[in-house]
Enzyme design. Sequence first.
Site, mmCIF file in Angstrom:
data_model
loop_
_atom_site.group_PDB
_atom_site.id
_atom_site.type_symbol
_atom_site.label_atom_id
_atom_site.label_comp_id
_atom_site.label_asym_id
_atom_site.label_seq_id
_atom_site.Cartn_x
_atom_site.Cartn_y
_atom_site.Cartn_z
ATOM 1 N N ASP A 76 0.818 -1.206 0.000
ATOM 2 C CA ASP A 76 0.000 0.000 0.000
ATOM 3 C C ASP A 76 0.856 1.262 0.000
ATOM 4 O O ASP A 76 0.489 2.276 -0.593
ATOM 5 C CB ASP A 76 -0.924 0.019 1.232
ATOM 6 C CG ASP A 76 -2.169 -0.836 1.033
ATOM 7 O OD1 ASP A 76 -2.327 -1.418 -0.056
ATOM 8 O OD2 ASP A 76 -2.980 -0.921 1.974
ATOM 9 N N GLY A 77 2.009 1.193 0.669
ATOM 10 C CA GLY A 77 2.892 2.362 0.709
ATOM 11 C C GLY A 77 3.375 2.768 -0.666
ATOM 12 O O GLY A 77 3.452 3.959 -0.985
ATOM 13 N N ASN A 147 -3.710 9.013 2.550
ATOM 14 C CA ASN A 147 -4.134 8.445 3.826
ATOM 15 C C ASN A 147 -4.396 9.502 4.886
ATOM 16 O O ASN A 147 -5.519 9.686 5.321
ATOM 17 C CB ASN A 147 -3.073 7.461 4.356
ATOM 18 C CG ASN A 147 -3.300 6.041 3.878
ATOM 19 O OD1 ASN A 147 -4.299 5.739 3.230
ATOM 20 N ND2 ASN A 147 -2.368 5.171 4.182
ATOM 21 N N TYR A 190 -2.818 4.382 9.992
ATOM 22 C CA TYR A 190 -2.364 4.839 11.309
ATOM 23 C C TYR A 190 -3.533 5.151 12.237
ATOM 24 O O TYR A 190 -3.516 4.843 13.430
ATOM 25 C CB TYR A 190 -1.474 6.069 11.117
ATOM 26 C CG TYR A 190 -0.653 6.483 12.308
ATOM 27 C CD1 TYR A 190 -0.492 5.656 13.419
ATOM 28 C CD2 TYR A 190 -0.005 7.715 12.320
ATOM 29 C CE1 TYR A 190 0.275 6.051 14.497
ATOM 30 C CE2 TYR A 190 0.767 8.119 13.392
ATOM 31 C CZ TYR A 190 0.913 7.283 14.487
ATOM 32 O OH TYR A 190 1.665 7.671 15.556
ATOM 33 N N SER A 191 -4.576 5.759 11.685
ATOM 34 C CA SER A 191 -5.737 6.124 12.504
ATOM 35 C C SER A 191 -6.356 4.893 13.154
ATOM 36 O O SER A 191 -6.733 4.930 14.334
ATOM 37 C CB SER A 191 -6.781 6.844 11.632
ATOM 38 O OG SER A 191 -7.958 7.112 12.363
#
Length: 298
Positions: A76-77, A147, A190-191
């Site tokens: 995904d990165g 993101n 991250y969330s």
Amino acid sequence: MQIAIFGKNCKQEDLCYIEDLFSQISQHSKEILISKDFFLFLQDRITLPNDCKISTFDENHIKDKKIDILFSLGGDGTLLDTLSVVKNTTLPVLGINLGHLGFLTSVGRKEIKNLLSEIEKGNYKVEKHSVLKASCKFSKEERFAINEVCVRSLSPGELLEIDAYIGDEYLTTYTSDGLIATTPTGSTAYSMSCGGPIISPNSRCLCITPISPHNLTLRPLIIPDDSLIRFVINDSRKGISLHLDSQIYPLETPISIEISKADMELNVIRMQNQTFFSAIRNKLMWGTNLRQRKSNDE
């Protein structure tokens, strides 16, 4: 069909899948376009097809190429980093997962074999993912993220005091390790690790998620995606770091950071029978009876 390839350094065991992909593309196209850095990595590691033209591109000149689909090879990165390539174009991106979890990447290693045939049959759909824009009043440069936009202290262990505003209205002061503004796409990144909700990509909203807040009553907050968010940090020991996906910028305080939904979107391809809900069901193992699996393993 004109296909472009974007990728980064990958593991030795994944080179065979990449070689197979290039072989497939050469049977459907007279030319393969590869990002320059990825081409330099691959040229001495795999055998590139000799029955079609191999060309390279950089992110500043991709508009000059007539491309139908951009393949992102990685996790995904890597797919998030394609934003700097496609920018505000409508070029769709297909993520081929050579990483681990992969909520955005649509195709796994074993699915590469019939990929080109499925694409030519039109067995896919395009999802539109919103993009965040962040700017500081002292800088005219706008930065973008798919993101999240996140602020943290450059001093390890320091709690930041961040005044948050929605439009012109003061919301609260977060005393926390940091603060995240996320798109629906970033809700599984991250969330989510910080206790934020999982949000469907087509939801018209943004989310503010505190990172380890000192006051436990400060919870993630969902707001309309036409909102203007402002984070104000008046003081910190060594300044702060501004994170936009994988991009990191050190900044001095006091500072005010404005965050809003950008005018552009990222077009992400999902193959047939794949949806956001099937992705989270499979990746997060929803509906799996772990106790039953453990019993069977024993």
